[in-house]
Design an enzyme around this catalytic site. Structure first.
Site, short mmCIF file in Angstrom:
data_model
loop_
_atom_site.label_atom_id
_atom_site.label_comp_id
_atom_site.label_asym_id
_atom_site.label_seq_id
_atom_site.Cartn_x
_atom_site.Cartn_y
_atom_site.Cartn_z
N MET A 29 0.84 -1.21 0.00
CA MET A 29 0.00 0.00 0.00
C MET A 29 0.87 1.25 0.00
SD MET A 29 -2.87 -1.24 2.73
CE MET A 29 -1.67 -2.13 3.74
N GLY A 64 5.14 0.16 -2.66
CA GLY A 64 6.01 0.23 -3.83
C GLY A 64 7.25 1.05 -3.56
N HIS A 179 6.36 -5.30 -9.27
CA HIS A 179 5.03 -4.71 -9.48
C HIS A 179 4.74 -4.65 -10.97
CE1 HIS A 179 1.42 -2.61 -8.94
NE2 HIS A 179 1.79 -1.66 -8.10
N HIS A 182 -1.68 -2.79 -12.32
CA HIS A 182 -2.34 -1.51 -12.03
C HIS A 182 -1.99 -0.35 -12.96
CE1 HIS A 182 -2.73 -3.16 -7.66
NE2 HIS A 182 -3.43 -3.85 -8.55
N TYR A 184 0.97 0.52 -14.20
CA TYR A 184 2.31 1.08 -14.09
C TYR A 184 3.19 0.51 -15.20
CZ TYR A 184 0.45 2.84 -9.73
OH TYR A 184 -0.33 3.49 -8.80
N GLY A 321 -5.23 -5.47 2.98
CA GLY A 321 -4.71 -4.12 2.86
C GLY A 321 -5.28 -3.20 3.91
#
Length: 353
Positions: A29, A64, A179, A182, A184, A321
């Site tokens: 998160m 991240g 990652h 989403h 990115y 989360g």
């Protein structure tokens, strides 16, 4: 809910090189509590992760952590590309390990989801020069038009992911999560919305996954498949309702790519874990149809839905989360049948508790 009804969630389990105390994970998160100029985390972040480890969470996946100055998409996100950043993360990992916890670093490049004032006064990088929709979170300005990455740029960024993974191990992390979700950078290569390339990094989905595969191959070579997790999704931050035209075919293609590079653990991401997306199946059920390795499940899970999914064999680990933002003692509360505090963005977005 009594502890006896959620016994699966509290089982110890070994996945990859990680011996976890419970089948739970702290979902990554973004918190933006690092120093805005240096990307170095402080003692408050050390305590934040220590408290979740003390609660017995099986696997902590950090927020991240960007792999270069140009990878940055929000003010105050931490980095893992300078020695000073590595040194402060050592305090975090030591605190978590003292509590008996396991922690991995989520390594991150936001790609086009940025603005030159954040990304070192350079245009954001992306597979194609297509602007993302909307504004930069916590910054307020519209996303910049990105610069299309050259082959040399791609090689350089693959190297930055690899070095960040190596730096994570130096900092004491137990592994990394790449990652790839989403909207990115990796997901920008994966998506036909943002990737209009005609070289080997473009084309159909299998072609567009080439960049992700190159990153994963290099990271696995550097730190091992048993310490590497990949997060992927249909969800995009700039197009939250996006879904693949053929979800089952897309998932099958993603799974084939993961198998090809030697992945053993994956983290498919959705906002609604119980939502069906094709053939009456949820995203994670479709993933399980083609993948017999480790699956970390996420998507607004609660104790009941997590317990059921683990018992059915759909997932191996349940990631939480917002409940963990509001309740540093989330597992303790579950075990004792105590009230779970509801997440409140007005409070919990602004504080590290």
């Amino acid at each position: 809910m009594e502890h006896t009804m959620i016994s699966k969630l509290f089982e110890p389990v070994t996945i990859g090189s990680w011996k976890l105390r419970t089948r739970t994970a702290m979902a990554p998160m973004t918190r933006c509590f690092a120093d805005v100029q240096t990307g170095i985390v402080g003692e408050d972040v050390v305590e934040y992760y220590r408290r979740r480890a003390a609660d017995g969470i099986g696997l902590i996946i950090t927020e991240g952590i960007v792999i270069s100055p140009r990878a940055k998409g929000n003010p105050g996100v931490p980095g893992l590309y300078t020695q000073e950043q590595i040194n402060m993360w050592k305090k975090v990992t030591k605190a978590v390990h003292r509590e008996g916890g396991t922690i991995i670093a989520q390594i991150w490049h936001v790609g086009r989801a940025s603005h030159h004032e954040i990304a070192g006064n350079l245009p954001p990088q992306a597979p194609s020069a297509i602007r993302a929709e909307g504004k930069v979170s916590r910054f307020g300005k519209p996303f910049d038009i990105p610069e299309e990455m050259s082959i040399d740029d791609i090689k350089e960024v693959v190297g930055q992911y690899t070095q960040a993974a190596i730096n994570a191990i130096e900092a004491g992390f137990d592994g990394v999560e790449v990652h790839g979700a989403h909207g990115y950078l990796i997901d920008q290569f994966n998506s036909d919305l943002s990737n209009h390339r005609t070289d080997r990094y473009g084309g159909d989905l299998a072609g567009r996954l080439t960049f992700m595969k190159e990153v994963l191959k290099e990271v696995i070579d550097a730190v091992g498949a048993n310490r590497t997790l990949i997060r992927f999704s249909a969800l995009k931050i700039d197009q939250p309702d996006y879904m693949w035209d053929d979800p089952e075919e897309a998932i099958q293609t993603f799974i084939e790519a993961c198998k090809e590079v030697g992945m053993t653990m994956i983290h498919p991401s959705t906002m609604e874990f119980t939502k069906t997306i094709a053939d009456g199946k949820t995203m994670h059920q479709l993933v399980r149809k083609y993948w017999d390795g480790v699956i970390v499940g996420v998507g607004d899970l609660n104790a009941e839905t997590a317990e059921q999914a683990i018992a059915e064999g759909t997932i191996d680990i349940a990631a939480f989360g917002r409940p963990l933002l509001a309740n540093p003692d989330f597992l303790h509360r579950l075990e004792k049948g105590e009230k779970i505090i509801s997440y409140d963005p007005k409070t919990h977005l602004k504080e590290l508790i």
